[in-house]
Design a protein around this motif. Structure first.
Motif, PDB file in Angstrom:
ATOM      1  N   ASP A  58       0.850  -1.185   0.000  1.00  0.00           N
ATOM      2  CA  ASP A  58       0.000   0.000   0.000  1.00  0.00           C
ATOM      3  C   ASP A  58       0.886   1.236   0.000  1.00  0.00           C
ATOM      4  O   ASP A  58       1.876   1.311   0.757  1.00  0.00           O
ATOM      5  N   ASN A  59       0.539   2.207  -0.827  1.00  0.00           N
ATOM      6  CA  ASN A  59       1.276   3.463  -0.868  1.00  0.00           C
ATOM      7  C   ASN A  59       0.898   4.296   0.359  1.00  0.00           C
ATOM      8  O   ASN A  59      -0.280   4.471   0.667  1.00  0.00           O
ATOM      9  N   THR A  60       1.902   4.829   1.052  1.00  0.00           N
ATOM     10  CA  THR A  60       1.626   5.656   2.228  1.00  0.00           C
ATOM     11  C   THR A  60       1.242   7.076   1.848  1.00  0.00           C
ATOM     12  O   THR A  60       0.829   7.856   2.708  1.00  0.00           O
ATOM     13  N   SER A  61       1.396   7.422   0.560  1.00  0.00           N
ATOM     14  CA  SER A  61       1.106   8.784   0.114  1.00  0.00           C
ATOM     15  C   SER A  61      -0.018   8.793  -0.908  1.00  0.00           C
ATOM     16  O   SER A  61       0.081   8.119  -1.941  1.00  0.00           O
ATOM     17  N   ASP A  62      -1.055   9.551  -0.643  1.00  0.00           N
ATOM     18  CA  ASP A  62      -2.152   9.681  -1.605  1.00  0.00           C
ATOM     19  C   ASP A  62      -1.689  10.382  -2.877  1.00  0.00           C
ATOM     20  O   ASP A  62      -2.298  10.224  -3.939  1.00  0.00           O
ATOM     21  N   ALA A  63      -0.591  11.135  -2.775  1.00  0.00           N
ATOM     22  CA  ALA A  63      -0.085  11.880  -3.926  1.00  0.00           C
ATOM     23  C   ALA A  63       0.798  11.024  -4.833  1.00  0.00           C
ATOM     24  O   ALA A  63       1.246  11.487  -5.876  1.00  0.00           O
ATOM     25  N   GLY A  64       1.049   9.784  -4.432  1.00  0.00           N
ATOM     26  CA  GLY A  64       1.925   8.904  -5.209  1.00  0.00           C
ATOM     27  C   GLY A  64       3.333   8.921  -4.664  1.00  0.00           C
ATOM     28  O   GLY A  64       3.792   7.948  -4.068  1.00  0.00           O
ATOM     29  N   TYR A  65       4.031  10.049  -4.830  1.00  0.00           N
ATOM     30  CA  TYR A  65       5.367  10.198  -4.273  1.00  0.00           C
ATOM     31  C   TYR A  65       5.250  10.800  -2.877  1.00  0.00           C
ATOM     32  O   TYR A  65       4.389  11.648  -2.607  1.00  0.00           O
ATOM     33  N   ALA A  66       6.130  10.347  -1.990  1.00  0.00           N
ATOM     34  CA  ALA A  66       6.065  10.758  -0.594  1.00  0.00           C
ATOM     35  C   ALA A  66       7.025  11.912  -0.316  1.00  0.00           C
ATOM     36  O   ALA A  66       8.053  12.046  -0.981  1.00  0.00           O
ATOM     37  N   PRO A  67       6.723  12.744   0.675  1.00  0.00           N
ATOM     38  CA  PRO A  67       7.726  13.707   1.129  1.00  0.00           C
ATOM     39  C   PRO A  67       8.944  12.942   1.656  1.00  0.00           C
ATOM     40  O   PRO A  67       8.809  11.829   2.165  1.00  0.00           O
ATOM     41  N   ARG A  68      10.119  13.520   1.523  1.00  0.00           N
ATOM     42  CA  ARG A  68      11.322  12.861   2.043  1.00  0.00           C
ATOM     43  C   ARG A  68      11.190  12.680   3.548  1.00  0.00           C
ATOM     44  O   ARG A  68      11.045  13.659   4.282  1.00  0.00           O
ATOM     45  N   PRO A  69      11.241  11.436   4.054  1.00  0.00           N
ATOM     46  CA  PRO A  69      11.188  11.233   5.501  1.00  0.00           C
ATOM     47  C   PRO A  69      12.369  11.913   6.189  1.00  0.00           C
ATOM     48  O   PRO A  69      13.468  11.992   5.637  1.00  0.00           O
ATOM     49  N   ASP A  70      12.146  12.390   7.404  1.00  0.00           N
ATOM     50  CA  ASP A  70      13.181  13.113   8.120  1.00  0.00           C
ATOM     51  C   ASP A  70      14.447  12.289   8.320  1.00  0.00           C
ATOM     52  O   ASP A  70      15.546  12.851   8.384  1.00  0.00           O
ATOM     53  N   TYR A  71      14.308  10.967   8.411  1.00  0.00           N
ATOM     54  CA  TYR A  71      15.491  10.144   8.691  1.00  0.00           C
ATOM     55  C   TYR A  71      16.412  10.006   7.481  1.00  0.00           C
ATOM     56  O   TYR A  71      17.574   9.644   7.638  1.00  0.00           O
ATOM     57  N   ARG A  72      15.903  10.292   6.259  1.00  0.00           N
ATOM     58  CA  ARG A  72      16.789  10.180   5.099  1.00  0.00           C
ATOM     59  C   ARG A  72      17.484  11.508   4.842  1.00  0.00           C
ATOM     60  O   ARG A  72      16.845  12.479   4.456  1.00  0.00           O
ATOM     61  N   PRO A  73      18.797  11.572   5.056  1.00  0.00           N
ATOM     62  CA  PRO A  73      19.513  12.831   4.813  1.00  0.00           C
ATOM     63  C   PRO A  73      19.634  13.124   3.326  1.00  0.00           C
ATOM     64  O   PRO A  73      19.510  12.230   2.481  1.00  0.00           O
ATOM     65  N   VAL A  74      19.863  14.371   3.013  1.00  0.00           N
ATOM     66  CA  VAL A  74      20.092  14.781   1.632  1.00  0.00           C
ATOM     67  C   VAL A  74      21.544  14.486   1.281  1.00  0.00           C
ATOM     68  O   VAL A  74      22.462  14.942   1.970  1.00  0.00           O
ATOM     69  N   THR A  75      21.781  13.694   0.225  1.00  0.00           N
ATOM     70  CA  THR A  75      23.146  13.353  -0.170  1.00  0.00           C
ATOM     71  C   THR A  75      23.800  14.532  -0.886  1.00  0.00           C
ATOM     72  O   THR A  75      23.134  15.447  -1.354  1.00  0.00           O
ATOM     73  N   LYS A  76      25.124  14.475  -1.012  1.00  0.00           N
ATOM     74  CA  LYS A  76      25.832  15.571  -1.686  1.00  0.00           C
ATOM     75  C   LYS A  76      25.440  15.638  -3.161  1.00  0.00           C
ATOM     76  O   LYS A  76      25.307  16.730  -3.726  1.00  0.00           O
ATOM     77  N   PHE A  77      25.234  14.482  -3.807  1.00  0.00           N
ATOM     78  CA  PHE A  77      24.817  14.492  -5.204  1.00  0.00           C
ATOM     79  C   PHE A  77      23.398  15.046  -5.344  1.00  0.00           C
ATOM     80  O   PHE A  77      23.091  15.794  -6.270  1.00  0.00           O
ATOM     81  N   GLU A  78      22.550  14.670  -4.385  1.00  0.00           N
ATOM     82  CA  GLU A  78      21.180  15.164  -4.399  1.00  0.00           C
ATOM     83  C   GLU A  78      21.160  16.682  -4.209  1.00  0.00           C
ATOM     84  O   GLU A  78      20.434  17.404  -4.903  1.00  0.00           O
ATOM     85  N   ARG A  79      21.963  17.161  -3.284  1.00  0.00           N
ATOM     86  CA  ARG A  79      22.017  18.598  -3.023  1.00  0.00           C
ATOM     87  C   ARG A  79      22.477  19.359  -4.263  1.00  0.00           C
ATOM     88  O   ARG A  79      21.932  20.404  -4.612  1.00  0.00           O
ATOM     89  N   ARG A  80      23.493  18.784  -4.930  1.00  0.00           N
ATOM     90  CA  ARG A  80      23.990  19.414  -6.152  1.00  0.00           C
ATOM     91  C   ARG A  80      22.919  19.425  -7.231  1.00  0.00           C
ATOM     92  O   ARG A  80      22.724  20.420  -7.930  1.00  0.00           O
ATOM     93  N   GLY A  81      22.191  18.305  -7.356  1.00  0.00           N
ATOM     94  CA  GLY A  81      21.139  18.231  -8.353  1.00  0.00           C
ATOM     95  C   GLY A  81      20.009  19.201  -8.080  1.00  0.00           C
ATOM     96  O   GLY A  81      19.468  19.829  -9.002  1.00  0.00           O
ATOM     97  N   LEU A  82      19.642  19.325  -6.804  1.00  0.00           N
ATOM     98  CA  LEU A  82      18.573  20.258  -6.457  1.00  0.00           C
ATOM     99  C   LEU A  82      18.953  21.693  -6.807  1.00  0.00           C
ATOM    100  O   LEU A  82      18.111  22.476  -7.257  1.00  0.00           O
ATOM    101  N   LYS A  83      20.228  22.029  -6.620  1.00  0.00           N
ATOM    102  CA  LYS A  83      20.685  23.372  -6.982  1.00  0.00           C
ATOM    103  C   LYS A  83      20.568  23.616  -8.484  1.00  0.00           C
ATOM    104  O   LYS A  83      20.373  24.748  -8.931  1.00  0.00           O
ATOM    105  N   LEU A  84      20.690  22.536  -9.254  1.00  0.00           N
ATOM    106  CA  LEU A  84      20.584  22.637 -10.711  1.00  0.00           C
ATOM    107  C   LEU A  84      19.144  22.514 -11.198  1.00  0.00           C
ATOM    108  O   LEU A  84      18.891  22.505 -12.393  1.00  0.00           O
TER     109      LEU A  84
END
Length: 251
Positions: free
Chosen positions: A213-239
């Motif tokens: 069962d999907n925990t999010s009615d929107a399909g994709y879930a908000p990033r859970p607090d326990y998952r940190p933002v990786t350096k590659f992810e941070r770089r990608g978000l800036k782009l």
């Protein structure tokens, strides 16, 4: 393995002619099963080698084709989380630090990543991580008992972004079915990717699994607090690149 989004996956070209499981060669010999990774020849640093030597005997669990005794391995009984492809281990170490009451078994094939996580384990005095350096499918099939996991983490698996390589993606119906069989009822499966096409495939495959069962009615879930933002992810978000989390629970 957490991938660098700037990688062009050149070694996928060499792997493009690998065979699919269940088919035979012209002389009748069975093809090798497709693996979910390509073994890359990374250099092990001096610090990683020292960590492999110093901490490997305690924290690396040898692959054996029999169910792992979690209580004996961790010297306690606690919630059990499997992480597949932890890359260089920074995210694994951070989550384990934030959740000391949970035990984490990380599966990774690349020795530099294993050495890097062992180095973090030693530096931070982490007691709730163990590592298996082996193919995740075989670990799931033979070392993880049915309905024994409280959670599974798979973050930024290789996207195999070219269409002809999509068959090599880790998240496929058969693999998800195997994962689900190892989750306890109520256990969760948390995936993350920075490739929209792969996110769409993940959502389609997970939504089609009747035991999830999907925990999010929107399909994709908000990033859970326990998952940190990786350096590659941070770089990608800036782009301006997107990141998609999916959190499903077993019925």
């Amino acid at each position: 393995m957490i991938h660098d989004p700037t990688s062009d996956h050149d070694d996928a070209e060499a792997a493009d002619n690998d065979s699919t499981e269940g088919e035979n060669t012209a002389d009748g010999r069975p093809h090798r099963r497709i693996r979910s990774f390509v073994t890359r020849a990374g250099r092990v640093s001096t610090g990683q080698r020292r960590a492999l030597d110093d901490f490997g005997p305690r924290f690396v669990v040898p692959y054996t084709p029999q169910p792992l005794d979690w209580d004996a391995t961790f010297s306690r009984s606690a919630p059990r989380v499997l992480e597949i492809g932890f890359g260089m281990g920074a995210t694994t170490a951070e989550i384990a630090t934030a959740r000391p009451g949970d035990d984490f078994l990380g599966v990774e094939v690349h020795e530099p990543g294993v050495g890097a996580l062992l180095k973090l384990i030693g530096e931070q005095g982490l007691e709730n991580i163990r590592i298996v350096q082996h193919d995740a499918v075989e670990v799931l099939e033979h070392m993880i008992a049915a309905e024994s996991l409280d959670g599974v983490h798979i973050y930024f698996p290789d996207p195999w972004h070219k269409a002809r390589h999509h068959k090599r993606r880790l998240i496929q119906p058969g693999f998800v079915s195997l994962l689900v069989s190892r989750l306890k009822p109520g256990g969760y499966l948390h995936l993350a990717t920075d490739w929209q096409n792969y996110a769409e495939q993940m959502l389609e495959v997970l939504s089609a699994e009747p035991a999830l069962d999907n925990t999010s009615d929107a399909g994709y879930a908000p990033r859970p607090d326990y998952r940190p933002v990786t350096k590659f992810e941070r770089r990608g978000l800036k782009l301006g690149h997107g990141v998609w989390d999916l959190v499903f629970k077993r019925r």
